[in-house]
Each structure stands twice: as structure tokens, then as C-alpha cells.
Scaffold this motif. Structure first.
Motif, PDB file in Angstrom:
ATOM      1  N   SER A 156       0.807  -1.216   0.000  1.00 18.89           N
ATOM      2  CA  SER A 156       0.000   0.000   0.000  1.00 18.89           C
ATOM      3  C   SER A 156       0.841   1.268   0.000  1.00 18.89           C
ATOM      4  N   LEU A 212       1.511   3.487  -3.330  1.00 14.85           N
ATOM      5  CA  LEU A 212       0.780   4.746  -3.372  1.00 14.85           C
ATOM      6  C   LEU A 212       1.744   5.925  -3.457  1.00 14.85           C
ATOM      7  N   GLY A 244       2.895   5.976  -6.887  1.00 13.33           N
ATOM      8  CA  GLY A 244       1.808   6.457  -7.739  1.00 13.33           C
ATOM      9  C   GLY A 244       1.667   7.963  -7.706  1.00 13.33           C
ATOM     10  N   ARG A 274      -6.284   7.972 -14.377  1.00 12.58           N
ATOM     11  CA  ARG A 274      -6.227   6.658 -13.712  1.00 12.58           C
ATOM     12  C   ARG A 274      -5.571   6.753 -12.337  1.00 12.58           C
ATOM     13  N   LEU A 275      -4.471   7.471 -12.243  1.00 15.98           N
ATOM     14  CA  LEU A 275      -3.763   7.588 -10.966  1.00 15.98           C
ATOM     15  C   LEU A 275      -4.593   8.335  -9.927  1.00 15.98           C
ATOM     16  N   GLU A 283      -7.122   5.820  -8.669  1.00 17.47           N
ATOM     17  CA  GLU A 283      -6.501   4.842  -7.770  1.00 17.47           C
ATOM     18  C   GLU A 283      -6.176   5.461  -6.416  1.00 17.47           C
ATOM     19  N   GLU A 309      -7.721   4.308  -2.806  1.00 22.40           N
ATOM     20  CA  GLU A 309      -6.828   3.872  -1.736  1.00 22.40           C
ATOM     21  C   GLU A 309      -7.019   4.697  -0.474  1.00 22.40           C
TER      22      GLU A 309
END
Length: 460
Positions: free
Chosen positions: A73, A77, A80, A122-123, A126, A130
Motif C-alpha cells: 500500500s 501509493l 503512484g 487513472r492515478l 486509484e 486507496e
């Protein structure tokens, strides 16, 4: 005549202290005999050995969960959000590059811009999934706000870019103004918000990393106390019975010692590997991502300088400042300073250093070609300056920037692999340790019961 021992008060108890009652009294009575003392000792040793196993299992489970969070995670992240920041900067850079040649739209740049837009969307999705809702955690709440703001403002930016594109395709002069406004929104709103989001996630990664690396001090102290108590009990038994070994207590000592050694060794290996993942992975990735984003911002300023058509002095200043941050001021005997210099210092193997060294060389060539383009523009040769900045040839600022971009991408991929390998080794070192600690403590407790029970049987 009344009996001398009778109480003068009806219903009163006979003279003298009251009879002891309760658990404390029972313990005192038990401690007055050797069987009672053995039972108390056995119960205390059993409780201490089981407490060690339970605490070792609990603390190991906590650290294993933190390591899982880092691997599954926190680090993804953080990576990301760094990628989000880069793709925002790259979208702005590429959009400005599309318009830098008087409205021409090279297909490869248009495709790259659209890919950036899709990746950013997309990021953001996400990151929102999260993080979930704002929640009570202030860091998570702040991250949620940044994600919401980026999600709201990014379509405004893309709308301005599309307006610029539409105007340029029609030959209208408003395209440059729309593009400059889009660039301002990117630099003043989107990039600072993305950088803040990345800092927030990086702080969370550091906290999870520290939790995964923390020592199980409480369990180790409890285990040491259990070992000391077992050794004392065996010495006591030998002095009272002249027997060399009590097999049950010896087995309990061996099981507890094995648990303590496994706990210390497992956490030591996990701590070492996780520290390596931080030193060889996380820190290098942080430096590389900062350098990469800085290069993209500098490239965007360079492109916008051309879009301004003679009025780009402010963008030129931003470009020069960005390149100084990226490469540092020239210093005798030093290959590079700035963000690239820091990334080079943190690269601790050949595979990590080589792409960064390539980026350093390409950045130096980029500065030279930019200076040549500025000289052409100052001499009124605008079209030639545009060709040097955005042209596809080998000796152009564009080719030098592409070399920097590609080298940093390779370095990031390498350091990401280094992080994952080291973090996985750290997590593997904790595998089975929680269950093993419990099992060994149960075996130790069984050994105590058998050893003390054997002594008690001699009194029957």
C-alpha cells in the motif's frame, strides 16, 4: 460459672486473631510446604513462558502487518503520487511542445499528451480509492483534499489546452494565450497540489517503514526474564534434589531459548533488509522523482518561452532556475550537483549509477543547445531557434531532454526493483515467526508442567 474462654458477649467469636481467609491466606499456607511452593513456581513459570510467546506473536504480527502495508500500500501509493506529479508535468511540457512550432502538432507529441491525460485520470482514481473518505486521520484527510482538488481542477486545465489547440488549428492568435493560461494553472495549482500529495504519502511510507523496522523490545525482555526464571528454577531443583537435570524444565528452557533466538534473528534480518530497502530504494526513488519532475518543469518552461514569441523572459528565468536546481552550479572536480548530483550519490551500484550519469551528460548537452537556441532567437532567427528546441534531430534540445527523460526512467525502474527485492526479503524474515513463537511457548509451558509435576509426584 462461665468457662474462662467463653466470650462475655453473646454470639461473639472466641478471643484471639481471626482465622486467615481468601486467596492470600491460601497462598501463604501453600508456600509453607514444598509441594505448595512447587505449585506456585510452576504456575508462575508457565504464565511467564506463555506471556513471552503471546507478546512475541503480537509484536511480530504488528511488524509483519506494517511490512505488508509498506509493500502492498504505502510504497505503491507513494510511487503512484510521484508518477502523478511527473505525468502532470509531462502533460504540460508536451502540450507546450505541440504548440511551440507555430501550431504544428507532431503526432508523437499529441499521442504522448493524451497518454499523460489518461494516466493522470487513472492515478487520481486509484489514489482516491486507496485513501477512501477523509476520516479522522489528519494526514489522510489532507491527502483526500488534495486528490479532490486535483480531480476538480485537472479537467479545467485540459479544457484550456484543447481551446489552445482549436485556436491554433484555425490560425487564430488566441492559442498561445490559452496555452500560457493553462501553464499558469498547472504551475500554480496542479503541480503544487500533486507535490503536497506526494509529500503526504511519503511521510506515511516513512511511518509505516519505521513501524515495520521497530525492535520487539517488550517480547525480548519478557523472553529474557522467562529464561532467567527457568535457569533459577533448575538451579533450585538441583540444590534440593541433587539431580543434575530436570528434563521438563530443561525442555522448557530450550524451547524458550529457541523462541528468543528466533525472535531476535528474525527481526534483525527483517530490520536489516527493510533498512536496505529504504536506503537503496525509497531514498533513491525520492531523489530520482524530484530530479525527473524538475527536468519536466524545465522543459515546459523552455517550450513556453517559444510560445511567448519574444515575450518569454519570465519562462527563460524559470528554465534557468530549474536547470540550476537540476544540475547545480558548476564546481571544479565535481561531476554534478543539484538534484541529479543527489540522485547520483544515493545510487549505490553500477546499474543504478550508469543511467544517472547518462542523465547528467544529457543535461549538460541540453543546457548548451538551449543557449544556442536563445542566441538564434535573440538574433531574430526565430524559426531556427524553434527547430533547435523542438526539432527531432540529434543535436537539439529536444533530443537532449529525451535522453535525460529516458535515463531517469531507467534509473527509477532499477531502484523500484531494488526496493521491492529488499522489502520482500524483510517481510520473508518474519514469515512463520508469530505462529512459531506461540508454538514454542506452548511447548515450554508443557515442559514446565511436566518438570514440576514430576517433582510433585515424589510427595505423594
Amino acid at each position: 460459672m462461665a468457662h474462662p474462654s467463653a466470650s462475655p458477649f453473646p454470639g461473639a467469636s472466641p478471643a484471639g486473631p481471626p482465622a486467615p481467609a481468601g486467596s492470600a491466606a491460601r497462598l501463604r499456607r501453600a508456600a509453607a510446604t514444598e509441594p505448595g511452593r512447587l505449585r506456585i513456581l510452576g504456575a508462575a513459570l508457565t504464565a511467564l513462558v506463555l506471556a513471552f510467546g503471546a507478546q512475541a506473536a503480537w509484536q511480530t504480527a504488528q511488524r509483519a502487518a506494517a511490512a505488508d502495508t509498506v509493500i502492498g500500500s504505502s510504497q505503491p501509493l507513494t510511487a503512484g503520487t510521484a508518477s502523478l506529479h511527473r505525468h502532470l508535468a509531462d502533460a504540460d511540457t508536451t502540450a507546450a511542445g505541440q504548440e511551440g512550432a507555430g501550431g504544428a502538432e507532431p503526432p508523437e507529441l499529441r499521442e504522448r499528451y493524451e497518454r499523460d491525460v489518461r494516466t493522470v485520470a487513472r492515478l487520481l482514481a486509484e489514489a482516491a480509492a486507496e485513501n477512501g473518505g477523509p476520516g479522522p486521520d489528519p494526514e489522510r484527510a489532507r491527502a483526500h483534499e488534495e486528490i479532490a482538488g486535483l480531480t476538480e481542477r485537472f479537467p479545467v486545465y485540459t479544457g484550456l489546452v484543447e481551446a489552445a489547440r482549436a485556436n491554433n488549428r484555425q490560425g487564430l492568435p488566441l492559442g498561445g494565450a490559452y496555452l500560457r493560461h493553462a501553464g499558469e494553472r498547472m504551475r500554480e495549482d496542479l503541480l503544487p497540489a500533486a507535490a503536497a500529495l506526494h509529500r503526504s504519502e511519503a511521510a506515511r511510507l516513512r511511518a509505516d517503514h519505521a513501524a515495520a523496522r521497530s525492535r520487539p523490545t517488550g517480547a525480548l525482555l519478557t523472553g529474557a526474564a522467562a529464561l532467567a526464571a527457568l535457569c533459577w528454577a533448575q538451579r533450585r531443583d538441583r540444590r534440593r534434589t541433587n539431580r543434575v537435570v530436570n528434563l521438563g524444565l530443561a525442555a522448557a528452557t530450550a524451547a524458550t531459548a529457541a523462541g528468543v533466538l528466533w525472535l531476535a534473528a528474525g527481526h534483525g534480518l527483517a530490520r536489516s533488509a527493510l533498512e536496505e530497502s529504504d536506503r537503496r530504494g525509497s531514498r533513491s526513488l525520492q531523489a530520482l522523482n524530484e530530479a525527473w519532475a524538475g527536468a519536466l518543469r524545465a522543459r515546459g518552461d523552455e517550450n513556453l518561452m517559444l510560445v511567448a514569441r519574444g515575450g518569454g523572459a519570465a519562462y527563460e528565468e524559470d528554465y534557468l532556475r530549474g536547470m540550476r536546481e537540476l544540475t547545480g552550479a558548476a564546481e571544479p572536480g565535481r561531476r554534478s550537483g543539484g538534484l541529479l548530483g543527489r540522485a547520483l550519490e544515493l545510487a549505490d551500484d553500477r546499474a543504478g549509477r550508469e543511467p544517472v550519469e547518462e542523465a547528467v551528460r544529457a543535461a549538460a548537452a541540453w543546457r548548451e543547445r538551449h543557449a544556442a537556441a536563445r542566441a538564434l532567437e535573440a538574433g531574430g532567427r526565430y524559426e531556427e531557434a524553434v527547430a533547435v528546441v523542438v526539432g527531432p534531430g540529434r543535436e537539439t534540445a529536444r533530443s537532449a531532454f529525451d535522453a535525460v527523460d529516458g535515463a531517469l526512467a531507467e534509473a527509477v525502474r532499477h531502484e523500484q526493483r531494488e526496493f521491492e527485492r529488499a522489502a520482500q526479503r524483510g517481510r520473508a524474515a518474519l514469515g512463520g515467526l508469530a505462529a512459531g513463537s506461540l508454538a514454542l511457548s506452548v511447548l515450554g509451558a508443557a515442559g514446565v508442567v511436566l518438570g514440576v509435576g514430576r517433582r510433585l509426584s515424589e510427595y505423594r
